[in-house]
Design an enzyme around this catalytic site. Structure first.
Site, PDB file in Angstrom:
ATOM      1  N   ASP A 165      42.412  41.192  44.921  1.00 45.40           N
ATOM      2  CA  ASP A 165      41.781  42.329  44.260  1.00 45.40           C
ATOM      3  C   ASP A 165      40.529  41.943  43.485  1.00 45.40           C
ATOM      4  OD1 ASP A 165      42.086  45.259  43.420  1.00 45.40           O
ATOM      5  OD2 ASP A 165      41.949  44.263  41.474  1.00 45.40           O
ATOM      6  N   ASP A 166      40.389  40.683  43.108  1.00 46.09           N
ATOM      7  CA  ASP A 166      39.252  40.254  42.294  1.00 46.09           C
ATOM      8  C   ASP A 166      38.689  38.947  42.844  1.00 46.09           C
ATOM      9  OD1 ASP A 166      37.350  40.178  40.294  1.00 46.09           O
ATOM     10  OD2 ASP A 166      38.717  39.415  38.763  1.00 46.09           O
ATOM     11  N   LEU A 167      38.192  39.013  44.082  1.00 47.17           N
ATOM     12  CA  LEU A 167      37.655  37.817  44.721  1.00 47.17           C
ATOM     13  C   LEU A 167      36.285  37.510  44.129  1.00 47.17           C
ATOM     14  CD1 LEU A 167      38.192  35.684  46.892  1.00 47.17           C
ATOM     15  CD2 LEU A 167      36.968  37.157  48.518  1.00 47.17           C
ATOM     16  N   ASN A 171      37.519  32.540  40.612  1.00 43.94           N
ATOM     17  CA  ASN A 171      38.866  32.487  41.170  1.00 43.94           C
ATOM     18  C   ASN A 171      38.939  31.670  42.453  1.00 43.94           C
ATOM     19  OD1 ASN A 171      40.039  34.013  39.144  1.00 43.94           O
ATOM     20  ND2 ASN A 171      39.606  35.956  40.163  1.00 43.94           N
TER      21      ASN A 171
END
Length: 237
Positions: A165-167, A171
């Site tokens: 969801d938060d590439l 990360n």
């Protein structure tokens, strides 16, 4: 494996089923008292690196983002354990690990529910001597082989239907032996592989490069490098 104690639900992987869990082990103060904190990293919240037996693990508390986060901070409505973000990330990490995808192995998690509201924490293994792509780019450019590894790794996740969801480049980590890992699968899920969500994921990553480039005085990344990463992804997906 699930354990319930008063208002706490604890999750353990089969590998760590012998671990004695308690509420205090999900509090940074517990590790501070035992001189077991070996580092920390700031994001939306602090991730604590602590020594658990013979390995370093990461303790993360769940916080809301955006405007609602300013009001509710770490509080979520509780509709049952399996509906919590904690449970869903824990289960997803277990699944991804079983698929031999490079994610930190989950160890334990806690959901504390009371009066229809829950708070949560998760403990995962740490990626050894990890450095994020964002941190690397502040000191040097990525090598071609590194760009290829990033693209190929993301392609593996997409082939497996693993949606992050938060590439973003905070990360994506390189381990001490040069392997690429993805972390922070909060709100991630397994989807049927499909071009629309995969492309949206890649576009989010591209925006991340541009956003970070505007934040740091020195940032070694340009469009040629993005094209190399993208080409590696497209030939692997």
């Amino acid at each position: 494996m699930q354990i319930s104690k008063q208002s706490h639900y604890f999750l353990l992987t089969p590998t760590h089923s012998a671990l004695t869990v308690s509420a205090e082990m999900f509090e940074p103060e517990y590790w501070q008292k035992n001189n077991a904190i070996v580092g920390s990293k700031q994001g939306r919240a602090t991730a604590w690196f602590v020594k658990l037996h013979d390995k370093v693990v990461v303790l993360k508390h769940y916080y809301r983002g955006g405007l609602i986060g300013k009001l509710l901070s770490d509080q979520y409505l509780f509709f049952g354990l399996k509906d919590t973000r904690v449970y869903q990330e824990f289960e997803l990490l277990e699944h991804l690990k079983q698929q031999d995808l490079p994610v930190p192995a989950p160890i334990a998690a806690r959901v504390s529910a009371r009066f229809g509201v829950y708070r949560g924490d998760i403990i995962t293994e740490a990626v050894e001597d990890a450095i994020s792509v964002c941190e690397i780019l502040q000191s040097r450019a990525l090598q071609n082989i590194e760009l290829e590894k990033i693209g190929q790794t993301i392609a593996k996740f997409h082939q497996a239907g693993a949606y992050h969801d938060d590439l973003n480049i905070n990360n994506i980590l390189f381990s001490s032996d040069g392997e690429v890992f993805l972390i922070d699968f909060d709100k991630g899920k397994i989807l049927a592989p499909a071009t629309p969500w995969q492309q949206a994921n890649i576009e989010r990553l591209q925006r991340s490069f541009k956003k970070e480039a505007g934040k740091w005085p020195t940032f070694h990344f340009d469009d040629n490098q993005w094209q190399a990463l993208l080409q590696a992804y497209r030939t692997s997906v």
